[in-house]
Scaffold this active site. Structure first.
Site, PDB file in Angstrom:
ATOM      1  N   GLU A  64     -10.147   5.369   2.729  1.00 47.57           N
ATOM      2  CA  GLU A  64     -11.097   4.350   3.238  1.00 47.57           C
ATOM      3  C   GLU A  64      -9.888   3.162   3.495  1.00 47.57           C
ATOM      4  O   GLU A  64      -9.027   3.201   2.978  1.00 47.57           O
ATOM      5  CB  GLU A  64     -11.976   3.868   2.309  1.00 47.57           C
ATOM      6  N   LYS A  86       0.573  -1.263   0.081  1.00 43.21           N
ATOM      7  CA  LYS A  86      -0.046  -0.174   0.073  1.00 43.21           C
ATOM      8  C   LYS A  86       1.035   1.299  -0.035  1.00 43.21           C
ATOM      9  O   LYS A  86       0.592   2.280  -0.474  1.00 43.21           O
ATOM     10  CB  LYS A  86      -1.195   0.025   1.138  1.00 43.21           C
ATOM     11  N   SER A 144       1.642  -9.911  -0.581  1.00 45.09           N
ATOM     12  CA  SER A 144       1.100  -8.416  -0.601  1.00 45.09           C
ATOM     13  C   SER A 144       1.520  -7.759   0.769  1.00 45.09           C
ATOM     14  O   SER A 144       1.607  -6.648   0.861  1.00 45.09           O
ATOM     15  CB  SER A 144      -0.178  -8.276  -0.981  1.00 45.09           C
TER      16      SER A 144
END
Length: 395
Positions: free
Chosen positions: A111, A89, A377
């Site tokens: 969000e 991210k 991830s």
């Protein structure tokens, strides 16, 4: 045929910008400016500099010897779990906050589901001295307390959302409402390849550093810059978009996407959007959406907060429809088994999201010469309470 976005913001028939009138100016400004900013030399210097010195890139491409032995091929793990903040991210939030600053925005909203995007957004807002509000479903607030505490420590305001089933979809709804109320000064850092154009393309471009690195890392380790298989989990789809970006039009490479099956596709408690969804509009884009006969959104379910979303990015909807990607559903139990398999074979504790793509490995038939790149991830720190529960139950 190209699988990239077209000039109108569509991947095939998916994508576009379906937004309320109050947001037209914001979205149009972003459409007009994002490529100019991303392709400018000052942005590239600062973005890649921060990826290197702040986020810790490049992330390693690790040859998983014991996992490879089990599945009879050559499996490399792209270690996004080793980035600062613990997931892919950060690649996106660094880029988007630089865009926000370039556009003169002074406030950031976001969000989050699993909390990794929220932490990454709060991190870059602290770095750039910008106020930050993160919307998070109450269900996710309760099951992702470590990330909630990190966001607050970083100075972000975390707003629990009590509507719907109080997960990612509902957090996104509230973030969009906030954006509608503060369009002039607020930049919405969307965490995945969802939302109105240009967000899916912008996020994919910022995450494309993953596939850019895979190319030269494979060249160093295998003598060629492409794998036979690329594998990633999909919720909204940002780590998958980054993994496949530079290989989209390379038909030598097979793309495998793993989505959250929950308690089973036919159970009524699933988040397998690509397999269960129908074409619809969700959060500003035409895509595949889990919905009933009347077009009402059906509540998704997954053990993984980051995959608990009733839609999918338009890029991935198109990859599925055109058969460019093979999409597999991985149930909760299969994902949990995959967590403990990777932990015990390679000493790596993955996030629940990543566990879903690891859970797809037993569903595929590989040849010994196949080179497989699978993106991990995120790391499993945030999910330890869930893992410990399963360890206790099994004993």
């Amino acid at each position: 045929m190209s699988y990239q976005v077209d000039e109108k913001g569509y991947y095939g028939r998916f994508g576009g910008a379906y937004i309320p009138e109050v947001l037209h100016r914001c979205v149009e400004d972003l459409q007009e400016n994002y490529l100019k900013i991303l392709e400018s030399d000052p942005f590239k210097r600062e973005y890649h500099g921060l990826l290197c010195t702040y986020a810790g890139r490049p992330s390693p491409l690790y040859f998983a010897r014991r996992l490879s032995g089990k599945y009879g091929c050559r499996i490399y793990l792209k270690r996004e779990d080793l980035n600062h903040t613990g997931a892919h991210k950060i690649n996106n939030t660094i880029g988007q906050i630089l865009v926000a600053r370039s556009m003169g925005k002074t406030r950031v909203i976001a969000e989050t589901g699993a909390g990794q995007h929220g932490v990454a957004t709060a991190t870059v807002c602290a770095l750039m001295n910008m106020p930050c509000v993160v919307y998070m479903g109450k269900t996710d607030v309760e099951r992702q307390q470590p990330n909630v505490k990190k966001m607050r420590m970083l100075g972000a305001t975390v707003v629990p959302v009590y509507s719907g089933n109080m997960t990612l979809k509902d957090a996104t709804n509230e973030a969009i409402r906030d954006w509608c109320c503060h369009p002039s000064d607020t930049f919405y850092i969307i965490g995945s390849t969802v939302g109105p154009h240009p967000y899916p393309d912008m996020v994919a471009r910022l995450q494309a550093v993953i596939s850019e690195e895979i190319k030269w890392q494979l060249k160093e380790q295998e003598g060629r810059d492409y794998p036979d298989y690329l594998m990633a989990c999909v919720g909204g789809g940002s780590n998958a978009a980054g993994t496949v970006y530079h290989y989209l039009d390379d038909e030598r490479v097979k793309i495998i996407l793993a989505e959250a099956g929950g308690e089973g596709i036919c159970s009524g408690r699933s988040a397998a959007t690509i397999q269960l969804g129908r074409e619809g509009i969700l959060h500003g884009a035409r895509t595949l959406v889990m919905q009933d006969e009347d077009g009402q959104i059906e509540e998704p379910y997954s053990i993984s907060a980051g995959l608990d979303y009733p839609g999918i990015g338009p890029l991935h909807a198109n990859l599925s429809e055109t058969k460019r990607a093979k999409v597999l559903s991985v149930d909760d139990g299969e994902a949990i088994s995959a967590v403990f398999e990777l932990t015990q074979l390679e000493g790596i504790i993955p996030a629940l999201e990543s566990a879903h793509v690891l859970g797809a490995l037993p569903k595929l038939d590989f040849s010994p010469q196949d080179v497989v790149v699978l993106t991990v991830s995120g790391r499993g720190d945030k999910d330890m309470e869930t893992y410990l529960k399963f360890m206790t139950d099994s004993n």
